[in-house]
Design an enzyme around this catalytic site. Structure first.
Site, PDB file in Angstrom:
ATOM      1  N   ASP A  36       1.211  -1.130   0.098  1.00 47.65           N
ATOM      2  CA  ASP A  36       0.399  -0.038  -0.502  1.00 47.65           C
ATOM      3  C   ASP A  36       1.041   1.273   0.215  1.00 47.65           C
ATOM      4  O   ASP A  36       0.664   2.201  -0.591  1.00 47.65           O
ATOM      5  CB  ASP A  36      -0.834  -0.290   1.284  1.00 47.65           C
ATOM      6  CG  ASP A  36      -0.954  -0.586   2.483  1.00 47.65           C
ATOM      7  OD1 ASP A  36       0.715  -0.524   2.598  1.00 47.65           O
ATOM      8  OD2 ASP A  36      -1.166  -0.082   3.628  1.00 47.65           O
ATOM      9  N   ALA A 121      -3.060  -8.973  16.684  1.00 43.59           N
ATOM     10  CA  ALA A 121      -3.199  -9.750  16.304  1.00 43.59           C
ATOM     11  C   ALA A 121      -3.130  -9.747  14.447  1.00 43.59           C
ATOM     12  O   ALA A 121      -2.978 -10.710  13.069  1.00 43.59           O
ATOM     13  CB  ALA A 121      -4.209 -10.278  16.474  1.00 43.59           C
ATOM     14  N   GLY A 122      -2.787  -8.057  13.710  1.00 46.74           N
ATOM     15  CA  GLY A 122      -2.311  -7.957  12.615  1.00 46.74           C
ATOM     16  C   GLY A 122      -3.490  -8.047  11.880  1.00 46.74           C
ATOM     17  O   GLY A 122      -3.526  -8.369  10.657  1.00 46.74           O
ATOM     18  N   SER A 125      -7.056  -3.745  14.995  1.00 43.14           N
ATOM     19  CA  SER A 125      -8.007  -3.504  15.802  1.00 43.14           C
ATOM     20  C   SER A 125      -8.070  -2.020  15.646  1.00 43.14           C
ATOM     21  O   SER A 125      -8.732  -1.285  15.987  1.00 43.14           O
ATOM     22  CB  SER A 125      -7.386  -3.985  16.940  1.00 43.14           C
ATOM     23  OG  SER A 125      -6.141  -4.152  17.634  1.00 43.14           O
ATOM     24  N   GLU A 158      -2.236   7.824  13.063  1.00 38.04           N
ATOM     25  CA  GLU A 158      -1.613   6.917  13.064  1.00 38.04           C
ATOM     26  C   GLU A 158      -0.175   7.536  12.576  1.00 38.04           C
ATOM     27  O   GLU A 158       0.708   7.183  13.237  1.00 38.04           O
ATOM     28  CB  GLU A 158      -1.398   5.238  12.029  1.00 38.04           C
ATOM     29  CG  GLU A 158      -2.587   4.513  12.221  1.00 38.04           C
ATOM     30  CD  GLU A 158      -2.942   3.580  13.078  1.00 38.04           C
ATOM     31  OE1 GLU A 158      -1.185   3.106  13.439  1.00 38.04           O
ATOM     32  OE2 GLU A 158      -3.607   2.730  13.518  1.00 38.04           O
ATOM     33  N   ASP A 170      -5.076  -0.768   5.750  1.00 40.88           N
ATOM     34  CA  ASP A 170      -6.543  -0.959   7.504  1.00 40.88           C
ATOM     35  C   ASP A 170      -7.682  -0.021   7.366  1.00 40.88           C
ATOM     36  O   ASP A 170      -8.741  -0.803   7.462  1.00 40.88           O
ATOM     37  CB  ASP A 170      -5.382  -0.689   8.152  1.00 40.88           C
ATOM     38  CG  ASP A 170      -4.257  -2.314   8.467  1.00 40.88           C
ATOM     39  OD1 ASP A 170      -3.960  -2.319   6.988  1.00 40.88           O
ATOM     40  OD2 ASP A 170      -3.661  -1.737   9.310  1.00 40.88           O
ATOM     41  N   TYR A 222       8.360  -1.755  11.576  1.00 41.46           N
ATOM     42  CA  TYR A 222       8.077  -1.371  10.422  1.00 41.46           C
ATOM     43  C   TYR A 222       8.011  -0.388   9.571  1.00 41.46           C
ATOM     44  O   TYR A 222       8.640  -0.216   7.785  1.00 41.46           O
ATOM     45  CB  TYR A 222       6.698  -1.125  10.749  1.00 41.46           C
ATOM     46  CG  TYR A 222       5.207  -0.605   9.310  1.00 41.46           C
ATOM     47  CD1 TYR A 222       4.744  -1.758   8.611  1.00 41.46           C
ATOM     48  CD2 TYR A 222       4.954   0.359   9.401  1.00 41.46           C
ATOM     49  CE1 TYR A 222       3.637  -1.727   7.792  1.00 41.46           C
ATOM     50  CE2 TYR A 222       3.956   0.613   8.133  1.00 41.46           C
ATOM     51  CZ  TYR A 222       3.559  -0.377   7.761  1.00 41.46           C
ATOM     52  OH  TYR A 222       1.928  -0.390   6.898  1.00 41.46           O
TER      53      TYR A 222
HETATM   54  C1  GLA Z   1       0.138  -2.822   8.124  1.00 41.60           C
HETATM   55  C2  GLA Z   1       0.013  -1.892   7.570  1.00 41.60           C
HETATM   56  C3  GLA Z   1      -0.515  -1.723   6.339  1.00 41.60           C
HETATM   57  C4  GLA Z   1      -0.278  -1.902   5.357  1.00 41.60           C
HETATM   58  C5  GLA Z   1      -0.019  -3.715   6.609  1.00 41.60           C
HETATM   59  C6  GLA Z   1       1.153  -4.229   5.457  1.00 41.60           C
HETATM   60  O1  GLA Z   1      -1.485  -3.037   8.571  1.00 41.60           O
HETATM   61  O2  GLA Z   1      -0.927  -0.820   8.664  1.00 41.60           O
HETATM   62  O3  GLA Z   1      -0.216   0.116   6.325  1.00 41.60           O
HETATM   63  O4  GLA Z   1       1.100  -1.483   5.306  1.00 41.60           O
HETATM   64  O5  GLA Z   1       0.490  -3.475   7.590  1.00 41.60           O
HETATM   65  O6  GLA Z   1       0.309  -4.972   4.599  1.00 41.60           O
END
Ligand code: GLA
Length: 379
Positions: A36, A121-122, A125, A158, A170, A222
Site C-alpha cells: 500500500d 494479531a495483525g 484493531s 497513525e 487497513d 515497520y
Molecule cells: C499494516 C499497515 C498497513 C499495511 C500492512 C502490510 O497493517 O497498517 O498499511 O502496510 O501493515 O501490508
C-alpha cells in the site's frame, strides 16, 4: 452479555442515559502485503470482528472516554497540547485532531467503547477504532466528509499520533468493507473494485491461525521497511516502487544496500502476485491463489524479514498438511497466518497445527474463522 449491552450498561453508570452506537471492522487481507505505501495493490476485506462505540455529545470541549476492555478511563481536551498519555486514547484524540485540521468543527463527547478484534494479531484493531470514531464524529457533527477522507483521517492519526507510518489499506478496508466482498484497491489512484468472495461455494474455507506472538508496529521495524522502499524508489527516479521491474532493480543493485535490494525485490514480486490472485479468483482457480499466498509468505520471511519462527512454523505445518495457501497476514512481526484450506482437510489441519505448535511453543494457536462483513456504520 453481548458487547453492545455491556457498553450500554457502562455508559449508563458513568454518564447516565444513552447515546448513539457506531461500529467498524477489523480486516483480513488475502494478498498484497506492504504494497500500500508503495502505491501498489491490496486485496482486503472487513471482518465480523471490530469495535463498537456508544457516543453522546456532552456540551463541553472535553472528551470523556472509557475503554471497556481495558477498564480504563481518560479525559482530554481537543487542542494539540491536550494529547492524552494512554496510547488507546491517542487514537480517539488523533481522529479528533485530524478532523479539526481538515476544518471540521467538533466538540466534546462522552463515549464507552469495546472491541473483539484480538489486539496485536495483525487484524487492524487500531484501524477499527479510528474508523469507528471518524465515521461517528462525521455523522454526529454533520461534517460531510467523504469515505476516503475518513480513511485518511485514520491513517494520519497513525502517522501523527501513534508513530506508525502505515499505508491506507487497513483504514480503507475498515471504512469501505462490504459483506461477502473483498476489495482490490489501487493505492496509487485509489480506484477500487468489490470482488464477491465465497470460498465455501468452491469447497474451501478461509481461517486465521493466531500465533499469539504480539505484533507491534510502533517503533522502527515497520517504518524501516517503508524507508527502504522509498530509498530504492528514489534511486530508480520514481515516486513509488509500484511499476518498477526486476530488470530496473537489478540495474541499480550496486547503488543500494543488500538489505534494500531484498526488500524491493519482495515488493516488486508482490505486485504481480496480487494481480495474479485476482485473475485466478475470477476463474475459480483456487490452486493458483494458494500458490501465490505461499510465495508471499516466504518473500515476507526471507526478503522482507517481517516473519518470526512461530509464523514460519505455521506455514510449514500448513504446507505439510496439504493446505492450499498460507501466509503471514498484515504487517508481520507476529500475529496471524491466513489459510485457504479445502473443507475436507480443515479438521485434520487444525488438529495438527494445534498439536505441533503447542509441542514447540507451549501454547496452541488461536483459530479464527473468517466471515467477510460490513465496515463502518451506525447501528
Ligand atoms: C499494516 C499497515 C498497513 C499495511 C500492512 C502490510 O497493517 O497498517 O498499511 O502496510 O501493515 O501490508
Amino acid at each position: 452479555m453481548d458487547m453492545k449491552t455491556r457498553i450500554q450498561e457502562k455508559f449508563k453508570t458513568l454518564f447516565g442515559g444513552e447515546g448513539d452506537y457506531f461500529a467498524s471492522a477489523g480486516r483480513i487481507n488475502l494478498i498484497g502485503e506492504h504494497t500500500d505505501y508503495n502505491g501498489g495493490f491490496v486485496f482486503p476485506g472487513a471482518i465480523d470482528k471490530g469495535m463498537i462505540a456508544e457516543i453522546r455529545l456532552n456540551g463541553t470541549e472535553k472528551v470523556r472516554a472509557f475503554a471497556l476492555d481495558l477498564d480504563e478511563y481518560c479525559e482530554f481536551g481537543l487542542k494539540e497540547e491536550d494529547k492524552p498519555a494512554q496510547s488507546w486514547a491517542r487514537y480517539i484524540f488523533g481522529v479528533c485532531r485530524e478532523i479539526e485540521k481538515r476544518g471540521g468543527k467538533i466538540a466534546g463527547f462522552d463515549t464507552v467503547f469495546a472491541g473483539d478484534v484480538p489486539l496485536g494479531a495483525g487484524m487492524s484493531s487500531s484501524a477499527a477504532l479510528e474508523s469507528t470514531f471518524a465515521y461517528a464524529l462525521n455523522h454526529l457533527f454533520n461534517l460531510g466528509i467523504d469515505k476516503f477522507e475518513l480513511a485518511r483521517i485514520g491513517q494520519s492519526t497513525e502517522h501523527n499520533y501513534c508513530g506508525v507510518n502505515c499505508g491506507i489499506m487497513d483504514q480503507f478496508a475498515s471504512v469501505f468493507g462490504k459483506k461477502g466482498n473483498l476489495m482490490r484497491l489501487d493505492c496509487r489512484s485509489m480506484e477500487f473494485e468489490y470482488f464477491p468472495f465465497d470460498p465455501t461455494s468452491h469447497g474451501y474455507k478461509l481461517v486465521l491461525l493466531n500465533s499469539c506472538v504480539k505484533h507491534e508496529l510502533v517503533g522502527s521495524p515497520y517504518n524501516d521497511r517503508r524507508a527502504s522502499c522509498e530509498r530504492v524508489a528514489k534511486v530508480l527516479g520514481q515516486e513509488f516502487l509500484r511499476g518498477a521491474t526486476m530488470e530496473q532493480l537489478d540495474a541499480v543493485k550496486d547503488r543500494i544496500s543488500e538489505e534494500d535490494y531484498k526488500r524491493a525485490r519482495y515488493v516488486i514480486g508482490e505486485e504481480k502476485r496480487v494481480l495474479d490472485v485476482c485473475d485466478a479468483l475470477a476463474k475459480g482457480d483456487y490452486e493458483t491463489v494458494g500458490k501465490r499466498m505461499y510465495e508471499t509468505h516466504w518473500g515476507m520471511s526471507r526478503d522482507y524479514e517481517v516473519s518470526c519462527v512461530e509464523l514460519d512454523t505455521l506455514a510449514e505445518i500448513a504446507e505439510k498438511c496439504g493446505v492450499t495457501g498460507c501466509r503471514i497476514m498484515g504487517g508481520g512481526f507476529g500475529g496471524c497466518t491466513i489459510n485457504l484450506v479445502k473443507e475436507e482437510l480443515y479438521d485434520s489441519f487444525i488438529g495438527t497445527a494445534k498439536a505441533e505448535f503447542a509441542a514447540k511453543y507451549g501454547h496452541e494457536p488461536k483459530v479464527i474463522d473468517v466471515v467477510i462483513s460490513d465496515g463502518a456504520r451506525k447501528l
